[in-house]
Design a protein around this motif. Structure first.
Motif, short mmCIF file in Angstrom:
data_model
loop_
_atom_site.label_atom_id
_atom_site.label_comp_id
_atom_site.label_asym_id
_atom_site.label_seq_id
_atom_site.Cartn_x
_atom_site.Cartn_y
_atom_site.Cartn_z
N MET A 1 117.26 84.07 -42.64
CA MET A 1 117.12 85.51 -42.57
C MET A 1 115.65 85.85 -42.36
N ILE A 2 115.38 86.73 -41.41
CA ILE A 2 114.03 87.25 -41.17
C ILE A 2 114.07 88.74 -41.46
N TYR A 3 113.41 89.14 -42.53
CA TYR A 3 113.38 90.55 -42.92
C TYR A 3 112.02 91.12 -42.54
N SER A 8 103.98 99.06 -46.45
CA SER A 8 103.35 98.36 -47.57
C SER A 8 104.35 97.40 -48.21
N PRO A 9 103.84 96.34 -48.87
CA PRO A 9 104.73 95.41 -49.57
C PRO A 9 105.61 96.11 -50.60
N GLU A 10 105.05 97.12 -51.28
CA GLU A 10 105.82 97.82 -52.30
C GLU A 10 107.00 98.57 -51.68
N ASN A 31 107.72 87.29 -47.96
CA ASN A 31 106.27 87.23 -48.09
C ASN A 31 105.66 88.22 -47.11
N GLU A 32 104.50 88.71 -47.43
CA GLU A 32 103.81 89.61 -46.51
C GLU A 32 103.11 88.78 -45.44
N VAL A 36 101.60 89.43 -35.97
CA VAL A 36 101.46 88.37 -34.96
C VAL A 36 102.11 87.09 -35.44
N GLN A 37 101.93 86.76 -36.72
CA GLN A 37 102.54 85.56 -37.27
C GLN A 37 104.05 85.69 -37.35
N LEU A 38 104.52 86.86 -37.77
CA LEU A 38 105.96 87.11 -37.84
C LEU A 38 106.60 86.98 -36.47
N ASN A 39 105.94 87.53 -35.47
CA ASN A 39 106.50 87.56 -34.13
C ASN A 39 106.53 86.19 -33.47
N SER A 40 105.84 85.22 -34.06
CA SER A 40 105.82 83.87 -33.49
C SER A 40 106.74 82.90 -34.22
N MET A 41 107.48 83.38 -35.21
CA MET A 41 108.29 82.48 -36.04
C MET A 41 109.41 81.81 -35.26
N MET A 42 109.88 82.46 -34.18
CA MET A 42 110.98 81.89 -33.41
C MET A 42 110.50 81.10 -32.20
#
Length: 213
Positions: A1-3, A8-10, A31-32, A36-42
């Motif tokens: 799952m990618i949420y 904000s984290p809160e 995790n926050e 750019v990092q999130l978009n490269s996970m796949m």
């Protein structure tokens, strides 16, 4: 799952309260991250090399238990029968549709301003001899939706207009008029004006409107 939550984290935690309430293990899954990092996970899963067959289908906003069980059963049998499939999966995208549905349908060529959820079915393998089997297998999975659930049969707007599967997710184009819905005739006029000889005709080709005297 990618949420993903843009904020904000809160606020993100509050919006995903039901996910966090699943138990301690869920705390390890979130995790926050910089976008750019999130978009490269796949990226790794989609890296060059190997063979991949994917197909999309757009279904009703809420997946039924009947459909989920039928899909899992079909996928499990397929994996057992095809050990050459190295990675298989079914990816659902639950993206808020508020902004999408707020835009008038005729404002752009896009006809999918409904509330349906995109689902991507895929199989990854390395043996070229599995090409036909992979295609047939993914089609079988897609049919599970049409037999047990409501799938998109038209574009337009509203809760019942799910938009036929996101065209980027379909390697075998279906009806162009189905993809563009009520915008298709307007696009044919644009095509007649700028590309009357139909030079650009790959994938979802738009047939130029006939010339008028």
């Amino acid at each position: 799952m990618i949420y993903f939550y843009n904020g904000s984290p809160e606020d993100g935690r509050k919006a995903a309260e039901k996910l966090y309430n699943l138990g301690p293990s869920s705390e390890m899954l979130f995790n926050e991250l910089p976008y750019v990092q999130l978009n490269s996970m796949m990226n790794q899963a989609s890296a060059h090399g190997g063979r991949k067959y994917m197909k999309g289908v757009t279904v009703q906003p809420k997946l039924t238990l009947e459909t989920a069980k039928a899909l899992l059963a079909t996928m499990n049998e397929s994996v057992k029968d095809n050990p050459g499939f190295l990675v298989t999966g079914c990816q659902f995208e639950y993206v808020p549709k508020h902004a999408i549905t707020s835009v008038p349908l005729e404002s752009t060529a896009f006809s999918g301003r409904g509330t349906g959820r995109e689902c991507l079915l895929f199989a990854m393998y390395t043996d070229p001899s599995l090409d036909t089997r992979a295609r047939d297998t993914i089609r079988d999975w897609s049919r599970v939706f049409s037999e047990t659930s409501t799938i998109a049969t038209q574009g337009e707007k509203g809760d019942e207009a799910y938009v036929p599967s996101y065209t980027n997710y379909d390697p075998e184009p279906r009806s162009t008029s189905l993809a563009f819905g009520s915008n298709y005739n307007r696009l044919r006029e644009v095509k007649r004006r700028y590309d009357p000889e139909n030079v650009w005709r790959k994938w979802y080709p738009i047939e130029p409107a006939p010339l008028t005297a």
